[in-house]
Design a protein around this motif. Structure first.
Motif, short mmCIF file in Angstrom:
data_model
loop_
_atom_site.label_atom_id
_atom_site.label_comp_id
_atom_site.label_asym_id
_atom_site.label_seq_id
_atom_site.Cartn_x
_atom_site.Cartn_y
_atom_site.Cartn_z
N SER A 102 73.40 -9.99 -53.78
CA SER A 102 73.62 -12.03 -53.64
C SER A 102 75.24 -12.45 -54.22
O SER A 102 76.20 -13.14 -53.35
CB SER A 102 72.76 -12.97 -52.90
OG SER A 102 71.21 -12.43 -52.12
N ILE A 103 74.75 -12.54 -55.34
CA ILE A 103 75.48 -13.85 -56.34
C ILE A 103 77.37 -12.88 -56.20
O ILE A 103 77.80 -13.00 -55.81
CB ILE A 103 75.42 -13.31 -57.83
CG1 ILE A 103 74.64 -14.27 -57.99
CG2 ILE A 103 76.64 -13.76 -58.67
CD1 ILE A 103 73.37 -14.54 -59.29
N SER A 104 76.68 -11.10 -56.13
CA SER A 104 78.05 -10.28 -56.48
C SER A 104 78.98 -10.14 -55.63
O SER A 104 79.82 -10.63 -54.51
CB SER A 104 77.82 -8.64 -56.80
OG SER A 104 77.05 -8.43 -56.21
N VAL A 105 78.16 -10.10 -53.88
CA VAL A 105 78.56 -10.43 -52.65
C VAL A 105 79.33 -11.38 -52.34
O VAL A 105 80.10 -11.51 -51.92
CB VAL A 105 77.48 -9.72 -51.84
CG1 VAL A 105 78.27 -9.99 -50.12
CG2 VAL A 105 76.73 -8.40 -51.70
N SER B 88 85.08 -2.37 -52.93
CA SER B 88 83.67 -1.46 -53.56
C SER B 88 83.34 -1.62 -54.79
O SER B 88 82.76 -2.04 -55.49
CB SER B 88 83.55 -0.43 -53.05
OG SER B 88 82.55 0.75 -53.58
N LEU B 89 84.62 -1.18 -55.23
CA LEU B 89 84.85 -1.15 -56.98
C LEU B 89 84.54 -2.34 -57.40
O LEU B 89 84.54 -2.67 -58.66
CB LEU B 89 86.18 -0.88 -57.54
CG LEU B 89 86.97 0.63 -56.60
CD1 LEU B 89 88.72 1.34 -56.80
CD2 LEU B 89 86.00 2.08 -58.09
N ASN B 90 85.19 -3.59 -57.05
CA ASN B 90 85.11 -4.38 -57.60
C ASN B 90 83.20 -5.38 -57.61
O ASN B 90 83.14 -6.23 -58.35
CB ASN B 90 85.55 -5.66 -56.64
CG ASN B 90 86.58 -6.66 -57.35
OD1 ASN B 90 86.96 -7.87 -57.18
ND2 ASN B 90 87.33 -5.71 -58.54
N LEU B 91 82.61 -4.91 -56.79
CA LEU B 91 81.55 -5.52 -56.20
C LEU B 91 80.82 -5.01 -57.22
O LEU B 91 79.91 -5.67 -58.06
CB LEU B 91 80.40 -4.81 -55.27
CG LEU B 91 80.63 -5.63 -53.68
CD1 LEU B 91 79.70 -4.65 -52.42
CD2 LEU B 91 80.22 -7.02 -54.22
N ALA C 247 67.02 -5.16 -51.58
CA ALA C 247 67.67 -6.76 -51.60
C ALA C 247 66.75 -7.47 -50.42
O ALA C 247 66.38 -8.14 -50.63
CB ALA C 247 69.10 -6.66 -51.43
N ILE C 248 66.92 -6.82 -48.92
CA ILE C 248 65.73 -7.19 -48.16
C ILE C 248 64.73 -7.29 -48.25
O ILE C 248 63.69 -8.16 -47.83
CB ILE C 248 66.44 -7.06 -46.83
CG1 ILE C 248 67.71 -6.41 -46.31
CG2 ILE C 248 65.51 -7.01 -45.86
CD1 ILE C 248 68.71 -5.49 -45.87
N PHE C 249 64.14 -5.34 -48.29
CA PHE C 249 62.13 -5.63 -47.94
C PHE C 249 61.74 -5.69 -49.39
O PHE C 249 59.76 -6.15 -49.64
CB PHE C 249 61.62 -4.82 -47.50
CG PHE C 249 62.65 -4.79 -46.31
CD1 PHE C 249 62.04 -5.32 -45.24
CD2 PHE C 249 63.33 -3.25 -45.73
CE1 PHE C 249 62.54 -4.92 -43.49
CE2 PHE C 249 64.01 -3.26 -45.07
CZ PHE C 249 63.67 -4.52 -43.29
N VAL D 47 62.67 -7.71 -57.29
CA VAL D 47 63.14 -9.10 -56.53
C VAL D 47 64.49 -9.15 -56.85
O VAL D 47 65.29 -10.15 -56.36
CB VAL D 47 61.60 -9.74 -56.75
CG1 VAL D 47 62.19 -11.27 -56.79
CG2 VAL D 47 60.60 -9.46 -56.06
N ALA D 48 64.73 -9.17 -58.01
CA ALA D 48 65.75 -9.80 -58.90
C ALA D 48 66.52 -8.95 -57.97
O ALA D 48 67.91 -9.45 -58.30
CB ALA D 48 66.74 -9.56 -59.95
N THR D 49 66.91 -8.16 -57.67
CA THR D 49 67.92 -6.84 -56.91
C THR D 49 69.48 -8.18 -55.68
O THR D 49 69.88 -7.75 -55.52
CB THR D 49 67.41 -6.37 -55.97
OG1 THR D 49 66.49 -4.93 -56.51
CG2 THR D 49 68.64 -4.86 -55.43
N ARG D 50 68.30 -8.85 -55.18
CA ARG D 50 68.74 -10.02 -53.40
C ARG D 50 69.37 -10.80 -54.23
O ARG D 50 70.18 -10.93 -54.68
CB ARG D 50 67.31 -10.59 -53.31
CG ARG D 50 67.41 -11.42 -52.01
CD ARG D 50 66.41 -11.76 -51.81
NE ARG D 50 65.55 -11.13 -50.33
CZ ARG D 50 64.86 -12.03 -49.98
NH1 ARG D 50 64.62 -12.49 -49.81
NH2 ARG D 50 63.97 -10.66 -48.75
N LEU D 51 68.72 -11.68 -55.47
CA LEU D 51 69.91 -12.38 -56.22
C LEU D 51 71.24 -12.03 -56.79
O LEU D 51 72.27 -12.33 -55.90
CB LEU D 51 68.73 -12.85 -57.29
CG LEU D 51 69.87 -14.67 -58.29
CD1 LEU D 51 70.01 -15.55 -57.17
CD2 LEU D 51 68.92 -14.64 -59.08
N ASP D 52 70.95 -10.48 -57.69
CA ASP D 52 71.63 -10.03 -58.04
C ASP D 52 72.92 -9.38 -56.72
O ASP D 52 74.17 -10.25 -57.01
CB ASP D 52 71.55 -8.90 -58.80
CG ASP D 52 71.47 -9.54 -60.34
OD1 ASP D 52 72.46 -8.96 -60.82
OD2 ASP D 52 70.31 -9.72 -60.05
#
Lengths: 291, 344
Positions: free
Chosen positions: A93-96, A214-217, A42-44, A86-91
């Motif tokens: 971020s939304i859930s966090v 964690s379960l909720n994420l 997500a970061i790099f 690249v999508a990792t960051r968006l997905d």
């Protein structure tokens, strides 16, 4: 709180317990490794991927996975691997963001209801019951439809449907400690209600909350991806797992499987990671509930 | 009279308890229709509306009146079964939902039956044989099951069974166009076709149903299996089982008459949560398989900003869920012999 009596020793044994659980349960260790991988991508990820996730290339459309394009290319020649990473960051971020929001709001409401009780408690319980009376994904659809079709509203909707779980957990944890000895002692020492709540009672609710987070994420990611799969929130050129699966679904019946399968697998991987992590955290936090 | 029928009284009490929930649901769905940013009349009149038709919608929906009065009007409309007009189909939302509801129910109920039939024995076997392959299988299924996005499972199944193996029919709706849909009796194609004695159509409908129902079942299987396993483990380790064993009852009797019946209660309770997930997942599965139920209706309505249809769908799903929970709780009263005494 046992830690109050001998902080140094308690910290030692907590760390020891964590290390013991990690050693005894390699699956938890694996889950932490998978989690680190997700965070790193997500970061790099956006800086490291070989292609621009939005760059089209009509000459190389719908190519199966190869050395140049590990996950193949989509209908307009975009590199699926780059888009998935690249999508990792968006997905995430939304859930966090959604889970953080429901954590904060749920904690506040739960503290109020559990500490002061009375009519506040009854009103909150009725309200939570009403939210839970909706099939949660359907309620999220309704909220996004009402508030407008944007990513922020996906976050709000996901936060609202997760909030009851936190509020109930905190309420229960606060309620059983409302009249505990250490709480009375703190009140006698002159602390205000808010101070007692924040420094003496609420910290006790944190360990079970962490497990819930964690379960909720995992569930929040599934939920957000589901909403974008039906066309809510994220709009097409953006790289996001749910919408990529939705776009790829049109090509699955003609055999171009890589379009939908790779983003779907990544989504599964992320959800699986958080579920494993949640189970592992539960082993650390509450050894009695091990399954 | 009621005091002499504790079970009847418990049943009526449970039915009465669902009234505040229904009121809450109606309030929230009212707020959802009025929370639209800006002027709700603009949204309900549709994209192509001019100033005159927006004004017309405003008056027709009572949006020019104060909020409490709007709520009274809204409830009045609901009582008359009026959820407004769908912009996309041009018919009333209630008719659209009623037409499509049987398709959704057929899919969801088939999936749930499938899930229960697989998950309960799996959970029981895992609990009675801890550490064996059944136990491990159960754990894998449980963890993988909750991580699977339903829409992705559906697409994978289509790829494997339709594209690669060619066993499944094309994932487009409830019945291939070569069949005529059976006469409308219940709206459930499997039942209607069986009533007509038209087994060819029945087979056609069943073939279309298998993949979407399995997709949904895979998703709902996990929580049921997990709960069955946990409840069986708890029941098997309790004192009355030890006593029953010590009294020399056969292991079969101990397992099924004593442990299983007690384990059934928490499992039935989880079914409520499972329904919530299943009704949500239903929307995604319907979209994947082009299933003409209320879920895909809502998705189509969302795309064209047909607000009356979407909010009608949300309300209908919530009421359906409240009703399902009520049925589950009444079932609970029926299988738990203690309830009758508690209510005295």
């Amino acid at each position: 709180m046992t830690q109050a009596t001998d902080p140094a020793h308690a910290a030692d044994s907590t760390l020891g317990h964590v290390l013991y659980v990690l050693r005894a349960n390699p699956v938890t260790m694996l889950a932490f490794g998978m989690f680190a991988f997700l965070i790193l991508s997500a970061i790099f990820g956006p800086a490291l991927v070989p292609y621009d996730p939005l760059a089209t290339n009509a000459a190389a459309a719908l190519q199966p996975p190869s050395a140049a394009h590990w996950f193949g290319t989509d209908q307009v020649g975009r590199d699926v691997f780059s888009r998935v990473i690249v999508a990792t960051r968006l997905d995430l971020s939304i859930s966090v963001a959604a889970v953080a929001l429901s954590f904060v709001v749920g904690s506040i409401l739960g503290c109020i209801a559990g500490y002061w009780g009375g009519w506040l408690d009854s009103v909150l319980n009725r309200f939570l019951d009403t939210i839970m009376a909706f099939p949660l994904f359907v309620l999220a659809m309704g909220i996004v439809a009402a508030l407008g079709n944007t990513i922020e509203n996906i976050i709000y909707a996901t936060a609202i449907i997760n909030m009851p779980f936190y509020a109930r957990l905190v309420r229960a944890e606060v309620n059983i400690r409302r009249d505990a000895g250490f709480v009375r002692a703190a009140k006698l020492a002159g602390s205000s209600d808010i101070r007692v709540l924040a420094t003496q009672i609420f910290p006790n609710a944190l360990p079970p909350m962490m497990v819930q987070v964690s379960l909720n994420l995992g569930w929040a990611i599934l939920n957000a991806a589901g909403l974008s799969f039906i066309g809510l929130g994220v709009s097409p050129p953006t790289a996001e797992w749910g919408i990529m699966v939705a776009e790829g679904a049109n090509f699955i019946v003609s055999g171009e499987w890589w379009l939908a399968v790779f983003p779907g697998l990544w989504l599964m991987f992320a959800v699986f990671t958080f579920n494993l992590l949640g189970d592992g955290l539960r082993d650390i936090v509450d050894p009695r509930k091990r399954t | 009279m009621l005091s002499s029928h504790p079970r009847l009284r418990a049943t009526l009490w449970r039915v009465a308890q669902s009234i505040p929930v229904v009121i809450g649901v109606v309030v929230i769905s009212f707020l959802l229709t009025r929370a639209l940013p800006g002027d709700p009349a603009v949204y309900f009149a549709g994209v192509a509306a001019d100033a005159a038709s927006i004004e017309e919608t405003r008056v027709a929906m009572g949006l020019d009146k104060p909020l409490p009065q709007q709520f009274v009007l809204y409830v009045g409309d609901l009582m008359r079964g009026d959820l407004g007009m769908s912009l996309s189909s041009g018919r009333s939302v209630v008719d659209d939902l009623a037409n499509r509801l049987p398709a959704s129910l057929e899919l969801t109920l088939t999936a749930l039956v499938l899930a229960v039939v697989i998950a309960v024995p799996l959970g029981v076997l895992a609990a009675t044989r801890p550490g064996t392959w059944v136990d491990h299988l159960c754990r894998v299924v449980v963890t993988a099951g909750v991580s699977l996005p339903t829409f992705f499972t559906g697409i994978l199944l289509i790829y494997i069974f339709y594209y690669l193996m060619g066993i499944a029919p094309s994932p487009l709706g409830r019945l291939d166009f070569i069949y005529l849909s059976p006469d409308h009796v219940t709206g459930f194609y499997l039942i209607d076709a069986a009533l007509m004695g038209d087994w060819e159509t029945w087979r056609g409908a069943a073939k279309q149903l298998i993949l979407p129902a399995s997709t949904l079942a895979l998703f709902t299987l996990a929580p049921i299996a997990r709960m069955t396993r946990a409840a069986m483990l708890t029941a098997l380790s309790s004192d009355f089982i030890r006593t029953a064993r010590a009294a020399g009852l056969s292991s079969r009797t101990v397992l099924y008459r004593y442990a299983f019946r007690n384990a059934l209660l928490p499992v039935v309770t989880t079914l409520g949560m499972v329904f919530s997930f299943a009704l949500g997942a239903n929307v995604l599965v319907e979209k994947v398989f082009a299933w003409p139920g209320i879920g895909s209706y809502a998705v189509e309505a969302l795309v064209v900003s047909d607000y009356a249809a979407v909010q009608g769908f949300v309300l209908a799903m919530a009421l359906l869920f409240v009703a399902l929970n009520l049925v589950i709780d009444l079932l609970y009263t029926a299988i738990d012999p203690r309830i009758g005494f508690d209510a005295k």
